[in-house]
Design a protein around this motif. Sequence first.
Motif, mmCIF file in Angstrom:
data_model
loop_
_atom_site.group_PDB
_atom_site.id
_atom_site.type_symbol
_atom_site.label_atom_id
_atom_site.label_comp_id
_atom_site.label_asym_id
_atom_site.label_seq_id
_atom_site.Cartn_x
_atom_site.Cartn_y
_atom_site.Cartn_z
ATOM 1 N N HIS A 94 -6.404 -4.386 -4.344
ATOM 2 C CA HIS A 94 -6.960 -5.093 -5.499
ATOM 3 C C HIS A 94 -7.272 -4.160 -6.665
ATOM 4 O O HIS A 94 -7.507 -4.621 -7.793
ATOM 5 C CB HIS A 94 -8.239 -5.838 -5.095
ATOM 6 C CG HIS A 94 -9.371 -4.926 -4.702
ATOM 7 N ND1 HIS A 94 -9.403 -4.281 -3.482
ATOM 8 C CD2 HIS A 94 -10.485 -4.530 -5.368
ATOM 9 C CE1 HIS A 94 -10.495 -3.540 -3.408
ATOM 10 N NE2 HIS A 94 -11.161 -3.665 -4.537
ATOM 11 N N THR A 95 -7.262 -2.864 -6.424
ATOM 12 C CA THR A 95 -7.588 -1.905 -7.483
ATOM 13 C C THR A 95 -6.361 -1.471 -8.281
ATOM 14 O O THR A 95 -6.489 -0.755 -9.273
ATOM 15 C CB THR A 95 -8.252 -0.645 -6.896
ATOM 16 O OG1 THR A 95 -7.286 0.077 -6.094
ATOM 17 C CG2 THR A 95 -9.450 -1.007 -6.029
ATOM 18 N N ALA A 114 0.834 -1.203 0.000
ATOM 19 C CA ALA A 114 0.000 0.000 0.000
ATOM 20 C C ALA A 114 0.869 1.254 0.000
ATOM 21 O O ALA A 114 0.580 2.224 -0.712
ATOM 22 C CB ALA A 114 -0.929 -0.017 1.206
ATOM 23 N N VAL A 130 -1.775 3.594 -2.048
ATOM 24 C CA VAL A 130 -3.190 3.299 -1.791
ATOM 25 C C VAL A 130 -3.334 2.798 -0.364
ATOM 26 O O VAL A 130 -2.355 2.562 0.340
ATOM 27 C CB VAL A 130 -3.730 2.231 -2.778
ATOM 28 C CG1 VAL A 130 -3.650 2.735 -4.213
ATOM 29 C CG2 VAL A 130 -2.974 0.905 -2.625
ATOM 30 N N LYS A 131 -4.575 2.618 0.081
ATOM 31 C CA LYS A 131 -4.846 2.001 1.369
ATOM 32 C C LYS A 131 -4.786 0.488 1.221
ATOM 33 O O LYS A 131 -4.949 -0.045 0.106
ATOM 34 C CB LYS A 131 -6.215 2.435 1.896
ATOM 35 C CG LYS A 131 -6.326 3.938 2.140
ATOM 36 C CD LYS A 131 -7.680 4.285 2.724
ATOM 37 C CE LYS A 131 -7.827 5.791 2.927
ATOM 38 N NZ LYS A 131 -6.840 6.308 3.914
ATOM 39 N N GLY A 174 -6.875 -1.759 1.930
ATOM 40 C CA GLY A 174 -8.109 -2.305 1.383
ATOM 41 C C GLY A 174 -8.302 -2.028 -0.090
ATOM 42 O O GLY A 174 -9.264 -2.526 -0.697
ATOM 43 N N GLN A 175 -7.403 -1.256 -0.686
ATOM 44 C CA GLN A 175 -7.525 -0.911 -2.105
ATOM 45 C C GLN A 175 -6.476 -1.600 -2.969
ATOM 46 O O GLN A 175 -6.342 -1.279 -4.158
ATOM 47 C CB GLN A 175 -7.396 0.608 -2.269
ATOM 48 C CG GLN A 175 -8.469 1.410 -1.549
ATOM 49 C CD GLN A 175 -8.199 2.904 -1.580
ATOM 50 O OE1 GLN A 175 -7.046 3.333 -1.531
ATOM 51 N NE2 GLN A 175 -9.260 3.691 -1.667
#
Length: 288
Positions: A43-44, A32, A37-38, A40-41
């Motif tokens: 996968h994006t 991350a 990114v965070k 939880g992100q």
Amino acid sequence: MNLLLAEVAQATQRLAAAGVPSPRFDAEELAAHIHGVKRGQLHTVPDADFDARYWEAIARREAREPLQHITGRAFFRYLELRVGPGVFVPRPETESVVDWAIDAVRDMDVAEPLVADLCSGSGAIALAIAQEVPRSTVHAFELDEDALTWTRRNIDASPDRARVTLHAGDATRAFEGDRSWNGRFDLVISNPPYIPLTEWEYVAPEARDHDPQLALFSGEDGLTTIRGIERVAARLLRPGGVVVVEHADTQGGQVPWIFNEDHGWTDAADHRDLNNRPRFTTARRAVP
């Protein structure tokens, strides 16, 4: 599964094999951080955006460099602090110490509490109290020159900086040359060095090889600095004021005895952290 998640899975295995205590979390946190990114992100992140610097970061963590040194930040309660080589990385266990202290200050019938944070390090304790007790004034003491660079940086970046004063000097001699401060403080709090010198080889590599030695070790039994903190707190606190001192989970039966009635203390007690381990001692300055 996208490329980044596949790499995170491989990185987790590498970190686990290296003995890193939280391999999955660290692998995700580094991913991350590198990709902006965070957690939880993750996968994006498109495969085309995979940054090879991730494996450089994993190699550093695999060598047991602290996660916070690689990312340059540490989270403590509601704070995000800048950290790196030369300063002690704040631990989650200390959050329970601060939690007790904040509750104690809030319970006092004091409009503007006066607080001393001894052995301030990154400034985590001082800034957390200033943030969560809005009318408090905090005096932070730090001796190590390298650590002071980080303390100043974090205080300067804080919206509460006007209520935190940093002093460069020995916490066990705080305000020794200015008697006007004696008997005025409502709270003295400290996360001092407390590891016995004889236990050097048992300390986790992240701490032993990267945290400042001044922030870790304190005499043959680990209690030398805590004894000094007791003497300073006895001088600075007003009657009814409280002291809160963190210690090793093996010292819960020893530290309360340092704050004994013969030295003017009452209500000395030990407390456990969120992992149910002995973590900090509190005592109250006796009221005549």
